[in-house]
Design a protein around this motif. Structure first.
Motif, PDB file in Angstrom:
ATOM      1  N   CYS A 156      -6.522  -2.140  -0.575  1.00 56.57           N
ATOM      2  CA  CYS A 156      -7.442  -1.923   0.667  1.00 56.57           C
ATOM      3  C   CYS A 156      -8.550  -2.749   0.754  1.00 56.57           C
ATOM      4  O   CYS A 156      -8.897  -3.242   2.043  1.00 56.57           O
TER       5      CYS A 156
ATOM      6  N   MET B  62      -4.569   3.194   5.643  1.00 59.94           N
ATOM      7  CA  MET B  62      -5.912   2.927   4.770  1.00 59.94           C
ATOM      8  C   MET B  62      -6.661   4.275   4.811  1.00 59.94           C
ATOM      9  O   MET B  62      -7.176   4.808   3.887  1.00 59.94           O
TER      10      MET B  62
ATOM     11  N   ARG C 133      -6.823   0.795  -4.073  1.00 65.85           N
ATOM     12  CA  ARG C 133      -8.185   0.422  -3.781  1.00 65.85           C
ATOM     13  C   ARG C 133      -8.162  -1.133  -3.664  1.00 65.85           C
ATOM     14  O   ARG C 133      -8.865  -1.529  -2.698  1.00 65.85           O
TER      15      ARG C 133
ATOM     16  N   LEU D 168       0.928  -1.290  -0.105  1.00 62.30           N
ATOM     17  CA  LEU D 168       0.137   0.016  -0.044  1.00 62.30           C
ATOM     18  C   LEU D 168       0.737   1.183   0.126  1.00 62.30           C
ATOM     19  O   LEU D 168       0.649   2.124  -0.726  1.00 62.30           O
TER      20      LEU D 168
END
Length: 328
Positions: free
Chosen positions: A226, A243, A223, A210
């Motif tokens: 996440c 996040m 996304r 991420l």
């Protein structure tokens, strides 16, 4: 309590295959350790007077330090000796068994630079001769080194494990971290493969993937990551905060709030609340943001300078000076 001779016998059996091929000085030390009344000081003296220092002897002395409960200072001396030997190491001057023991010792002592140095000097055949769990350890170390040279080694190790059909959960995660550090697309491919095969993805890999995704401004991939994180039901604060920061940057404040509010109150900290406050401010809900400050204090979570900066800046931007003064 086990007899000292029994302990020495265990040590000798553990290291004999590594020591036997070495020089006469190593053979001498090997024979001396077998004597039942030899003290650690005598072992240390023999080591000091050995003409040829080797990885096997250095690792042996480190083990003896632990067995004899020697001081950390004394133990560090032999660890430093091992590190120095590795920097002058030539492939062919040690057996695979010796290399295996040296890597194990260095990983335990967090001598990661020396592990990388040693691995760089080994040929593919030597690497392929190491045990699978040792290759896992090397991948763990390499995941901290983003250079393309280390990535090539990681790829070779992973291919060896694939060929053996012994790719562990750890190998998948460490190798994926290696990929993300240097080749984001390949990292994403492996991450999708792991997710599809229901291979457990460690929090550290989620954080790495991420983080690199955000650095490269890959919103679509971020996304996806996440979504995987949410399905993993992790409680890792760093991961959840990352996040929430992502969704705040995307101005998806409702999603950011949803993630934070789904965490139990004892799972939140100052950073989590700061992100939540930022989410409410993003929604132009200053009153709710200030309520979060009160909630923090009720939960005995201390606001920091960032907390007040976020709220006071929002008060100033909205010309709501009276509320700003109340916060102070």
């Amino acid at each position: 309590m086990r007899p000292l001779f029994s302990i020495r016998s265990d040590i000798v059996r553990h290291f004999s295959s590594a020591i036997r091929p070495f020089f006469n000085s190593a053979e001498k030390l090997f024979r001396e350790i077998m004597k039942p009344h030899l003290t650690f000081e005598e072992c240390a003296s023999l080591y000091a007077n050995t003409n040829t220092k080797s990885m096997s002897l250095a690792t042996l002395m480190i083990t003896l330090c632990s067995k004899h409960k020697r001081s950390e200072v004394e133990r560090r001396k032999y660890i430093d000796e091992l590190k120095n030997i590795i920097h002058h190491f030539d492939e062919g001057s040690a057996t695979i068994r010796t290399i295996d023991i040296a890597i194990s010792t260095l990983v335990h002592e967090e001598g990661y630079d020396e592990v990388v140095t040693l691995v760089r000097k080994l040929g593919n055949s030597s690497l392929a001769s190491l045990k699978s769990f040792r290759l896992d350890q090397i991948l763990k170390v390499l995941s901290s080194y983003p250079n393309d040279f280390e990535l090539d080694i990681a790829k070779h190790i992973f291919s060896v494990l694939l060929e053996r059909k012994q790719v562990s959960l750890y190998a998948y995660n460490y190798y994926a971290q290696c990929l993300f550090k240097y080749n984001f697309e390949e990292g994403m491919t492996l991450l999708h493969e792991m997710n599809a095969q229901k291979i457990k993805i460690f929090d550290n890999l989620f954080i790495s993937s991420l983080t690199f995704s955000l650095k490269k401004n890959k919103q679509k991939e971020s996304r996806m990551i996440c979504s995987m994180i949410e399905h993993s039901k992790t409680t890792n604060k760093v991961l959840l905060t990352t996040m929430v920061n992502f969704y705040n940057k995307c101005e998806d404040y409702d999603k950011a709030i949803e993630i934070t509010r789904n965490v139990s109150s004892d799972g939140l900290d100052t950073t989590s609340y700061n992100c939540l406050i930022q989410s409410y401010i993003g929604k132009s809900d200053l009153n709710r943001a200030i309520e979060m400050l009160a909630e923090m204090q009720q939960q005995n979570i201390s606001p920091d300078s960032a907390t007040f900066t976020i709220i006071l800046t929002a008060c100033a931007d909205s010309k709501n000076y009276e509320q700003g003064l109340k916060v102070l």
